[in-house]
Design a protein around this motif. Structure first.
Motif, short mmCIF file in Angstrom:
data_model
loop_
_atom_site.label_atom_id
_atom_site.label_comp_id
_atom_site.label_asym_id
_atom_site.label_seq_id
_atom_site.Cartn_x
_atom_site.Cartn_y
_atom_site.Cartn_z
N UNK A 1 9.07 -13.94 -3.08
CA UNK A 1 8.44 -14.19 -1.79
C UNK A 1 7.03 -14.75 -1.92
N UNK A 2 6.56 -14.99 -3.17
CA UNK A 2 5.24 -15.57 -3.37
C UNK A 2 5.37 -16.99 -3.92
N UNK A 3 4.94 -18.01 -3.16
CA UNK A 3 5.03 -19.39 -3.64
C UNK A 3 4.35 -19.60 -4.99
N UNK B 1 4.77 -20.82 -10.91
CA UNK B 1 4.54 -20.46 -12.32
C UNK B 1 5.86 -20.43 -13.09
N UNK B 2 6.88 -19.80 -12.51
CA UNK B 2 8.17 -19.71 -13.20
C UNK B 2 8.78 -21.10 -13.36
N UNK B 3 8.69 -21.93 -12.32
CA UNK B 3 9.23 -23.29 -12.41
C UNK B 3 8.51 -24.09 -13.48
N UNK B 4 7.18 -23.91 -13.58
CA UNK B 4 6.41 -24.61 -14.62
C UNK B 4 6.83 -24.15 -16.01
N UNK B 5 7.08 -22.86 -16.17
CA UNK B 5 7.55 -22.34 -17.45
C UNK B 5 8.95 -22.90 -17.78
N UNK B 6 9.80 -22.99 -16.78
CA UNK B 6 11.15 -23.52 -17.00
C UNK B 6 11.11 -24.96 -17.51
N UNK B 7 10.11 -25.71 -17.05
CA UNK B 7 10.01 -27.12 -17.44
C UNK B 7 9.77 -27.31 -18.92
N UNK B 8 9.38 -26.25 -19.62
CA UNK B 8 9.18 -26.32 -21.07
C UNK B 8 10.50 -26.21 -21.84
N UNK C 1 2.98 -13.75 -15.67
CA UNK C 1 3.92 -14.00 -16.76
C UNK C 1 3.38 -15.10 -17.67
N UNK C 2 3.13 -14.78 -18.90
CA UNK C 2 2.66 -15.78 -19.86
C UNK C 2 3.84 -16.61 -20.34
N UNK C 3 3.56 -17.83 -20.79
CA UNK C 3 4.62 -18.70 -21.29
C UNK C 3 5.27 -18.09 -22.54
N UNK D 1 -4.10 -15.35 -15.44
CA UNK D 1 -4.70 -15.73 -16.71
C UNK D 1 -5.04 -17.21 -16.73
N UNK D 2 -5.97 -17.57 -17.61
CA UNK D 2 -6.34 -18.98 -17.77
C UNK D 2 -5.14 -19.80 -18.21
N UNK D 3 -4.34 -19.25 -19.10
CA UNK D 3 -3.20 -19.99 -19.62
C UNK D 3 -2.21 -20.33 -18.51
N UNK D 4 -1.92 -19.38 -17.65
CA UNK D 4 -1.01 -19.64 -16.53
C UNK D 4 -1.58 -20.68 -15.57
#
Length: 242
Positions: free
Chosen positions: A8-10, A15-22, A100-102, A184-187
């Motif tokens: 429910x949080x955009x 973040x999850x979609x960006x991680x998936x792109x890896x 969630x970190x990568x 986090x900065x990394x996220x």
């Protein structure tokens, strides 16, 4: 793997979609902010993996999972560690705590591959990752959502001057205020387009348009000085001199 993100949080979805792109073997088929939308998506698409938030309105993530007769692989995502035992009793693949970190995300994906008996793909180069990210995300966004003071706030990239990291918290300096968020900065770095923002120090990310001048190891902006470390100096200078 076709995956579905339910949160429910955009910001969490981004973040999850960006991680998936890896990962070249993961395709984000749909995103949902409520369980009822997720039911429809599961009927409409072939889903191999669900990223499922626990605390959602109307129907919680755990109750949603309990209602599925033959659920696909599930990774729970939450800011609270209290439900880990119940999650594993429901045979989830992994339990990820936000932010969630990568690195932690990648470990969870490896567990999914093992459960589904899928081979690990070759690591994509940086350009391939960016192209995959753009393809999955559709039109390029010029904003992000952040959670500040209990509210979701939309920030245009053009409004951000720089970002300061403080362990698991960030201070985002914009034209008219400073937002303090738990991330986090990394996220954050993974969410920002490299064409507009650059890491200039272990604790700072700066908008390229905000740079007024560089004096030694200090970058001057309208909002004050930002340190420039030797680690990032050459890459920054190459970017702004193009």
């Amino acid at each position: 793997m076709n995956c579905l993100i339910i949160d429910d949080e955009p910001l969490a979805i981004d973040i999850i979609a960006a991680h998936c792109a890896h990962h070249s073997d993961i395709k984000v088929i749909d995103t949902c902010c409520m369980a009822m939308e997720a039911f429809q998506a599961l009927h409409q698409y072939e889903i191999d993996l669900i990223f499922l938030d626990i605390n959602m309105p109307v129907v919680s993530g755990l109750n949603f999972l309990k209602s599925l007769k033959e659920p696909p692989a599930v990774i729970l995502t939450t800011a609270y560690p209290d439900y880990a035992l119940e999650g594993y009793e429901l045979n989830v693949v992994d339990y990820l705590l936000k932010p969630i970190s990568l690195e932690r995300f990648n470990m969870a994906i490896d567990k999914v591959r093992q459960r589904l008996a899928l081979p690990k793909p070759a690591v994509a180069d940086t350009a391939s990752v960016r192209n995959l990210s753009a393809a999955q995300s559709g039109p390029v966004k010029n904003f992000i959502f952040i959670k500040s003071n209990g509210k979701l706030v939309k920030l245009d990239f053009s409004d951000i001057h720089y970002i300061e990291g403080m362990k698991d918290y960030l201070k985002i300096y914009t034209h008219d205020k400073v937002h303090v968020i738990h991330q986090t900065m990394k996220n954050m770095e993974e969410q920002l387009p490299e064409s507009l923002f650059r890491r200039v120090h272990k604790s700072y990310i700066i908008a390229l348009n905000a740079i007024k001048q560089i004096d030694g190891n200090c970058i001057e902006t309208e909002k004050g000085g930002v340190p420039l470390s030797s680690t990032y100096r050459d890459a920054l200078l190459k970017t702004i001199e193009k």
